[in-house]
Scaffold this active site. Structure first.
Site, PDB file in Angstrom:
ATOM      1  N   GLU A  31       0.597   6.648  -6.824  1.00  0.00           N
ATOM      2  CA  GLU A  31      -0.514   7.614  -6.878  1.00  0.00           C
ATOM      3  C   GLU A  31       0.011   9.045  -6.929  1.00  0.00           C
ATOM      4  O   GLU A  31      -0.486   9.876  -7.693  1.00  0.00           O
ATOM      5  CB  GLU A  31      -1.399   7.410  -5.658  1.00  0.00           C
ATOM      6  CG  GLU A  31      -2.596   8.314  -5.537  1.00  0.00           C
ATOM      7  CD  GLU A  31      -3.310   8.047  -4.222  1.00  0.00           C
ATOM      8  OE1 GLU A  31      -3.133   8.856  -3.281  1.00  0.00           O
ATOM      9  OE2 GLU A  31      -4.017   7.036  -4.118  1.00  0.00           O
ATOM     10  N   LYS A  59       0.839  -1.211   0.000  1.00  0.00           N
ATOM     11  CA  LYS A  59       0.000   0.000   0.000  1.00  0.00           C
ATOM     12  C   LYS A  59       0.869   1.254   0.000  1.00  0.00           C
ATOM     13  O   LYS A  59       0.527   2.259  -0.632  1.00  0.00           O
ATOM     14  CB  LYS A  59      -0.918  -0.001   1.221  1.00  0.00           C
ATOM     15  CG  LYS A  59      -1.812   1.240   1.361  1.00  0.00           C
ATOM     16  CD  LYS A  59      -2.688   1.473   0.123  1.00  0.00           C
ATOM     17  CE  LYS A  59      -3.825   2.447   0.372  1.00  0.00           C
ATOM     18  NZ  LYS A  59      -3.441   3.750   0.844  1.00  0.00           N
TER      19      LYS A  59
END
Length: 309
Positions: A187, A180
């Site tokens: 991102e 993550k």
């Protein structure tokens, strides 16, 4: 298989976990320090608890007074850092090796490894992506920890994720939050790329409707994505010049962790590093950073800094 899950932390994301687990036909015992949040979960169909200890006792009872032979299954959706440790400190006197604890927050992966080693229960670090849109669509879940505990919680993961393909076990303790962390670094770079492209269009030689550009790109173009849908939303709701959205991008912890890990592993990540640097340098007016700030609202409903003028 119908399961009983305890959920501690009933903010925006925690409430989504509660709702999706209930919708899948499972039982939920819920607790939050905010009594109003606990009451909202109860209204949705969860059994309310008035403390962490009370939540564990209700799970141990199994809902029928007979006891829960399989152990308690508890999902933590509290802010990363000290709140996770504080919650574990409250749980620790009650936990044993039959219990499973899931940390669904954005914890640093080395903290997750430490917690897994120190906790009597099986500890699953669960990287969670999807933001408030997960209420309808489900989340993407990246899980680290013991395989038996992951398999035991699979019905819950199926409910919280987009389905069986929306979650997987990444590896041992820490690996879920590690994946993550890198996800968030990617991102950052994607947001930076969209920001720079739209800044050139905004300041370039044509008077363009940026909402129309985003919509057109997102229908068949190579660079179509959910983030591009959120660009379209941003221009539609804020205007072609992004209105009073400030040139300040909040956040940065997961990007910093990603860059630090890249340095330790001697892996070049220039795009992620530059995107992180742009966040820290977001003081001088830049259209691209203003768009990145508004995109954070789009996918995570994070507060948008606004210009005073």
């Amino acid at each position: 298989m119908r399961m009983q899950l305890g959920v501690i932390g009933l903010g925006r994301m925690g409430q989504i976990v509660v709702d999706r687990v209930l919708d899948a036909g499972h039982n939920v015992v819920a607790f939050d320090l905010d009594a109003e949040a606990t009451a909202a979960a109860a209204e949705a169909g969860a059994e309310p608890a008035d403390s962490v200890a009370d939540l564990y006792e209700r799970l141990s009872d199994g809902g029928d007074g007979e006891g829960a032979d399989a152990g308690a299954r508890i999902w933590l959706m509290v802010p990363a850092g000290d709140p996770v440790d504080a919650t574990l400190d409250e749980l620790e006197p009650h936990l044993d090796g039959d219990d499973v604890v899931v940390d669904g927050g954005n914890s640093y992966f080395e903290d997750s490894v430490r917690r897994a080693e120190a906790t009597d229960a099986a500890y699953l670090d669960c990287g969670t992506s999807g933001g408030p849109a997960g209420a309808e669509l489900g989340f993407s879940l990246m899980v680290g920890g013991p395989e038996w505990a992951y398999e035991e919680l699979s019905p819950v993961f199926d409910a919280v994720a987009t389905g069986p393909d929306g979650h997987d076990r990444m590896g041992p303790a820490g690996s879920g939050h590690y994946v993550k962390m890198v996800h968030n670094g990617v991102e950052y770079a994607l947001m930076q790329a969209y920001g720079e492209g739209f800044e050139l269009l905004h300041r370039g030689r044509y008077d363009l409707d940026l909402e129309a550009v985003a919509r057109t790109w997102n229908n068949g173009a190579v660079i179509r994505s959910w983030l591009l849908e959120l660009c379209e939303e941003a221009f539609r709701e804020e205007g072609n010049d992004l209105g009073d959205v400030a040139d300040r991008i909040e956040g940065g912890s997961t990007g910093t962790w990603t860059v630090q890990e890249a340095l330790e592993q001697e892996v070049p990540v220039p795009l992620i590093y530059q995107a992180l640097a742009e966040r820290f340098d977001s003081r001088e007016e830049r259209f691209g950073r203003r768009l990145a700030s508004r995109l954070r609202y789009g996918f995570g409903r994070h507060e948008v800094p606004r210009r005073d003028d």
